[in-house]
Design a protein around this motif. Structure first.
Motif, short mmCIF file in Angstrom:
data_model
loop_
_atom_site.label_atom_id
_atom_site.label_comp_id
_atom_site.label_asym_id
_atom_site.label_seq_id
_atom_site.Cartn_x
_atom_site.Cartn_y
_atom_site.Cartn_z
N GLU A 258 0.86 -1.19 0.15
CA GLU A 258 -0.11 -0.12 0.00
C GLU A 258 0.86 1.35 -0.12
O GLU A 258 1.59 1.46 0.92
N LEU A 259 0.94 2.00 -1.07
CA LEU A 259 1.85 3.00 -1.26
C LEU A 259 1.06 4.35 -1.50
O LEU A 259 -0.08 4.37 -2.26
N THR A 260 1.52 5.61 -1.13
CA THR A 260 0.95 6.72 -1.60
C THR A 260 1.52 7.20 -2.96
O THR A 260 2.45 6.29 -3.41
N ARG A 261 0.83 7.83 -3.63
CA ARG A 261 1.46 8.15 -5.11
C ARG A 261 2.93 8.80 -5.00
O ARG A 261 3.70 8.52 -5.73
N ALA A 262 3.28 9.55 -3.95
CA ALA A 262 4.38 9.99 -3.78
C ALA A 262 5.65 8.88 -3.37
O ALA A 262 6.72 8.90 -3.93
N GLN A 263 4.83 7.95 -2.79
CA GLN A 263 6.05 6.88 -2.57
C GLN A 263 6.36 5.80 -3.76
O GLN A 263 7.39 5.44 -4.11
N ALA A 264 5.32 5.78 -4.45
CA ALA A 264 5.21 5.08 -5.69
C ALA A 264 6.06 5.78 -6.58
O ALA A 264 7.15 5.13 -7.35
N GLN A 265 6.15 7.10 -6.63
CA GLN A 265 6.96 8.02 -7.53
C GLN A 265 8.50 7.78 -7.23
O GLN A 265 9.38 7.37 -7.99
N LYS A 266 8.78 7.75 -5.81
CA LYS A 266 10.16 7.18 -5.16
C LYS A 266 10.76 6.18 -6.02
O LYS A 266 11.63 5.82 -6.08
N LEU A 267 9.75 5.20 -5.65
CA LEU A 267 9.92 3.57 -6.04
C LEU A 267 10.48 3.44 -7.53
O LEU A 267 11.37 2.89 -7.94
N ALA A 268 9.71 4.26 -8.50
CA ALA A 268 10.04 4.37 -9.86
C ALA A 268 11.52 5.01 -9.82
O ALA A 268 12.25 4.42 -10.92
N GLY A 269 11.76 5.88 -9.21
CA GLY A 269 12.96 6.79 -9.42
C GLY A 269 14.38 5.75 -8.84
O GLY A 269 15.27 5.78 -9.64
N THR A 270 13.95 4.98 -7.84
CA THR A 270 15.08 4.24 -7.53
C THR A 270 15.32 3.02 -8.17
O THR A 270 16.55 2.45 -8.37
N ALA A 271 14.18 2.54 -8.98
CA ALA A 271 14.46 1.29 -9.68
C ALA A 271 15.39 1.54 -11.01
O ALA A 271 15.93 0.75 -11.46
N HIS A 272 15.39 2.83 -11.21
CA HIS A 272 16.22 3.07 -12.31
C HIS A 272 17.77 2.65 -12.15
O HIS A 272 18.61 2.53 -12.94
N ASP A 273 18.06 2.56 -10.66
CA ASP A 273 19.33 2.32 -10.26
C ASP A 273 19.71 0.61 -11.06
O ASP A 273 20.63 0.29 -11.20
#
Length: 352
Positions: A258-273
């Motif tokens: 269960e993620l907020t939209r901001a948390q989901a965006q952080k997850l997308a950014g870190t996945a680029h690693d």
């Protein structure tokens, strides 16, 4: 790595996230080498986000995923070949969703919906020999129908399928790959990638895939095999000629957290690693590297970890993206035809 390594889910793929389904479709024709992949969310949709880091992206409806904007949940993400032309495949997915009343409600009638279908494309124009063979709405509909018809948890087909049909990575044949992990909390994190990069996935000194380093015992190719593979790859590139390739690596990271939209965006950014660990270089001006997140919200983040509870997911997302790139390259089959000669990693470095 947050308990992520070596702990894959049942199918070791994105569909280990309950409710997420994947479907592929290919553009028909002998000289066509392109297709579309759709990730379908469960009824009711999923919280979604996106992070774009390539200098030449081709995307659709990504602004709708900004946490400052109104759309709260979406029903599908489209990954497609055909460069910007292929984004038209999302129209077929929209139509399929509208027919089922799935989308943002905009009127008193339940049928009055507008499906928000974010999409991103890879450049594969002409790789089969026909410049105009590209995904269209019919391709998108076929892919979403394939996703809907699949069983929950069904393994994801990898390699030369869907949006990975014409994918190329560092001159090698690329494709679709996937991986997943179940964290100690019980939360699942999965990824699906389309590996289609300007950069290489292969260490030029050893022939080992960059993403394989640190992921268990390594199989290092024989030096003679490696030298022959490098020569063959150079020959294939020389035969193709032409300008530098226009490419992109795409990914969808899914979780039942269960993620907020901001948390989901952080997850997308870190996945680029995860892309950066597996492909070198990345995020160039002729790449369009894009990562989407889909969070179904079935499991809360561990309360005991407080505000840092997201950290384990951030680490896991990068890890599964790296593993998915490796799987895509290993699963790809060689292609040779009027659009070019694209050897596969398995053919060159692990031939029997």
């Amino acid at each position: 790595m947050g308990g992520a390594r070596g702990n894959g889910g049942r199918a070791d793929g994105l569909t280990d996230v309950p409710g997420l389904r994947v479907g592929h479709a290919r553009v028909p024709g002998e000289r066509a080498l392109s297709g579309t992949t759709v990730v379908l969310a469960p009824e009711g949709g999923a919280v979604a986000a996106v992070d774009v880091r390539g200098g030449g992206p081709g995307t659709r409806e990504t602004d709708a995923l900004d946490p400052r904007n109104v759309v709260q949940r979406i029903d599908a993400v489209v990954l497609t070949g055909g460069s910007a032309y292929g984004l038209e495949s999302a129209v077929g997915v929209m139509a399929w969703l509208e027919e089922r009343g799935r989308g943002v409600r905009v009127g008193p009638d339940p049928a009055q919906v507008v499906p928000v279908v974010p999409a991103a494309c890879v450049f594969d124009l002409g790789r089969g020999g026909d410049w105009r063979a590209r995904p269209d709405p019919a391709t998108g509909r076929a892919a979403v129908e394939a996703a809907a018809a699949s069983a929950e948890g069904a393994p994801v087909e990898c390699g030369n399928v869907g949006a990975g049909t014409g994918a190329v990575i560092g001159g090698l044949k690329g494709g679709v790959g996937t991986a997943s992990v179940v964290l100690p909390s019980g939360i699942t994190v999965g990824a699906l990638v389309v590996a289609n990069a300007v950069g290489s996935a292969v260490d030029p000194d050893t022939g080992v895939l960059y993403g394989a380093y640190g992921d268990g015992p390594l199989t290092v190719p024989d030096p003679a095999v490696h030298a022959a593979a490098v020569r063959r790859l150079a020959e294939a590139a020389g035969e193709r000629g032409g300008p530098p390739p226009l490419n992109t690596t795409l990914a969808v990271v899914g979780t039942d957290a269960e993620l907020t939209r901001a948390q989901a965006q952080k997850l997308a950014g870190t996945a680029h690693d995860g892309i950066a660990r597996a492909v070198r270089p990345v995020h160039l001006l002729n790449d369009g590297d894009t990562v989407f997140t889909l969070a179904t919200g079935a499991r809360p983040l561990p309360e005991a970890d407080g505000p840092l509870a997201l950290n384990s997911l951030l680490s896991a997302a990068a890890t599964v993206v790296t593993r998915a790139v490796v799987r895509a390259v290993r699963a790809a089959e060689p292609v040779a035809g009027p659009g070019g000669d694209f050897p596969s990693y398995r053919e060159l470095w692990h031939r029997r």
